[in-house]
Design a protein around this motif. Structure first.
Motif, short mmCIF file in Angstrom:
data_model
loop_
_atom_site.label_atom_id
_atom_site.label_comp_id
_atom_site.label_asym_id
_atom_site.label_seq_id
_atom_site.Cartn_x
_atom_site.Cartn_y
_atom_site.Cartn_z
N PRO A 60 0.84 -1.20 0.00
CA PRO A 60 0.00 0.00 0.00
C PRO A 60 0.87 1.25 0.00
O PRO A 60 1.91 1.30 0.68
N VAL A 61 0.45 2.24 -0.75
CA VAL A 61 1.21 3.48 -0.89
C VAL A 61 0.37 4.65 -0.38
O VAL A 61 -0.78 4.81 -0.77
N VAL A 62 0.97 5.45 0.50
CA VAL A 62 0.31 6.64 1.05
C VAL A 62 1.13 7.85 0.65
O VAL A 62 2.36 7.86 0.81
N ALA A 63 0.48 8.89 0.12
CA ALA A 63 1.17 10.12 -0.22
C ALA A 63 0.85 11.19 0.82
O ALA A 63 -0.31 11.40 1.17
N ALA A 64 1.90 11.86 1.29
CA ALA A 64 1.74 13.02 2.17
C ALA A 64 1.86 14.26 1.28
O ALA A 64 2.93 14.82 1.10
N ALA A 65 0.74 14.66 0.71
CA ALA A 65 0.74 15.67 -0.35
C ALA A 65 0.54 17.07 0.20
O ALA A 65 -0.50 17.70 0.01
N SER A 72 -4.20 23.66 2.31
CA SER A 72 -3.51 24.51 1.34
C SER A 72 -2.93 23.75 0.16
O SER A 72 -2.25 24.33 -0.69
N THR A 73 -3.18 22.45 0.10
CA THR A 73 -2.65 21.64 -1.00
C THR A 73 -3.21 22.12 -2.34
O THR A 73 -4.39 22.42 -2.46
N LYS A 74 -2.33 22.17 -3.33
CA LYS A 74 -2.74 22.50 -4.69
C LYS A 74 -2.05 21.55 -5.67
O LYS A 74 -0.91 21.15 -5.45
N MET A 75 -2.77 21.23 -6.74
CA MET A 75 -2.23 20.33 -7.76
C MET A 75 -2.36 20.98 -9.13
O MET A 75 -3.32 21.70 -9.40
N ARG A 76 -1.38 20.68 -9.97
CA ARG A 76 -1.41 21.24 -11.32
C ARG A 76 -0.62 20.33 -12.25
O ARG A 76 0.50 19.93 -11.93
N ASP A 121 -7.48 22.99 -6.16
CA ASP A 121 -7.25 23.16 -4.73
C ASP A 121 -7.63 21.88 -4.01
O ASP A 121 -8.11 20.91 -4.62
N ALA A 122 -7.42 21.85 -2.70
CA ALA A 122 -7.63 20.62 -1.94
C ALA A 122 -9.07 20.15 -2.01
O ALA A 122 -9.34 18.95 -2.16
N THR A 123 -10.02 21.08 -1.94
CA THR A 123 -11.43 20.70 -1.98
C THR A 123 -11.78 20.06 -3.30
O THR A 123 -12.46 19.02 -3.35
N ASP A 127 -2.95 21.60 7.47
CA ASP A 127 -1.64 21.53 6.81
C ASP A 127 -0.56 20.92 7.69
O ASP A 127 0.28 20.14 7.21
N ASP A 128 -0.57 21.27 8.98
CA ASP A 128 0.49 20.76 9.85
C ASP A 128 0.27 19.33 10.30
O ASP A 128 1.07 18.78 11.06
N SER A 129 -0.82 18.71 9.83
CA SER A 129 -1.11 17.32 10.20
C SER A 129 -0.94 16.35 9.04
O SER A 129 -1.12 15.14 9.20
N VAL A 130 -0.59 16.88 7.86
CA VAL A 130 -0.53 16.02 6.66
C VAL A 130 0.44 14.87 6.83
O VAL A 130 0.10 13.69 6.61
N VAL A 131 1.67 15.18 7.21
CA VAL A 131 2.70 14.14 7.30
C VAL A 131 2.37 13.14 8.39
O VAL A 131 2.46 11.92 8.18
N ASP A 132 1.96 13.61 9.57
CA ASP A 132 1.62 12.70 10.66
C ASP A 132 0.46 11.80 10.28
O ASP A 132 0.47 10.59 10.59
N THR A 133 -0.54 12.35 9.63
CA THR A 133 -1.70 11.55 9.22
C THR A 133 -1.28 10.49 8.20
O THR A 133 -1.75 9.34 8.25
#
Length: 262
Positions: A100-105, A128-132, A170-172, A186-192
């Motif tokens: 299983p692969v998890v991304a901390a995006a 605050s995550t954004k993708m393009r 955007d994240a939504t 935002d400050d919980s992304v990596v821990d989650t």
């Protein structure tokens, strides 16, 4: 392995860092190569891991390729082919591990960064995550499997629209489209992401491997063929140590101990 960037922790989670704060958090080619070797070691049984976290070490997951290095290459086409081949080799090993692969995006996931997020079974984003896609902005086409994966996630028409108009999601919106699995602060992304990966690493590895294979095959299988594949898979798992432990634990009303029977 670089202990702080490519490593396996006590929970059995393999960290693959794809960018650092250097060069604007662009994709780090050396880390891609180190990641490939770590994944190769997993497939060869030389490195034990139960799940994978893809992450960036800077403010962004990955802001895409290092465009300055593209421009400096004597033969840009040849240079880009080499980069793509190396990243694709890493991705092939990522799938070969069957983990299983998890991304901390966190932050931006652009270009190759967005492609890598699409390979995650679970993608955790921040508010605050954004993708393009980013490729049309520099006159190039996707790599990293974006043009194969994005249509399977959002549908062909939406994928064409997103890539060709170089949309910023955007994240939504990314969550609505199914690119992100969950959005946290935002400050919980990596821990989650690590908590999720640790949970998966402690779970039934055979089950997760089979689920990933079935889901991937579902895109091209007929219903009849896929029903046969599901029947064969669940039958095979029923006689494994994890399958036996899972059923027994359910009947005994206790939490299954999958690590204990591996």
């Amino acid at each position: 392995m670089a202990s702080d960037l490519i490593n396996v922790n006590d929970a059995g989670v393999l960290t693959l860092t794809v960018s650092t704060s250097a060069a604007g958090t662009s994709l780090d080619h050396e880390l891609v190569m180190e990641s490939r070797e770590a994944l190769r070691s997993v497939t060869r049984g030389k490195l034990d891991a139960g799940a994978i976290v893809l992450r960036g070490a800077g403010k962004n997951f990955c802001a895409g390729g290092n465009v300055a290095k593209f421009a400096d290459a004597p033969d840009r086409g040849d240079y880009l082919r080499g980069l793509a081949d190396d990243m694709h080799s890493m991705i092939e090993f990522l799938w070969e591990t069957e983990l299983p692969v998890v991304a901390a995006a966190q932050g931006w996931a652009a270009g190759a960064g967005m492609s890598l997020v699409l390979h995650a079974d679970v993608a955790i984003g921040g508010t605050s995550t954004k993708m393009r896609p980013a490729y049309p902005g520099i006159g190039l086409s996707p790599d990293g499997g974006m043009s194969w994966l994005l249509p399977r996630v959002v549908g062909a028409a939406r994928a064409r629209h997103i890539i060709m108009t170089d949309q910023i999601l955007d994240a939504t919106r990314a969550l609505e489209l199914g690119i992100l699995s969950e959005v946290v602060e935002d400050d919980s992304v990596v821990d989650t992401a690590y908590d999720t990966a640790a949970q998966l690493a402690a779970g039934p590895r055979g089950s997760y491997s089979a689920i990933r294979k079935l889901l991937q095959a579902s895109a091209t299988n007929s219903l009849t063929d896929h029903l046969a594949a599901e029947a064969a898979s669940i039958s095979a798992l029923g006689n494994t140590a994890e399958g036996i432990e899972g059923v027994n634990a359910f009947l005994e009303k206790r939490r299954p101990d999958y690590p204990g029977v591996r």
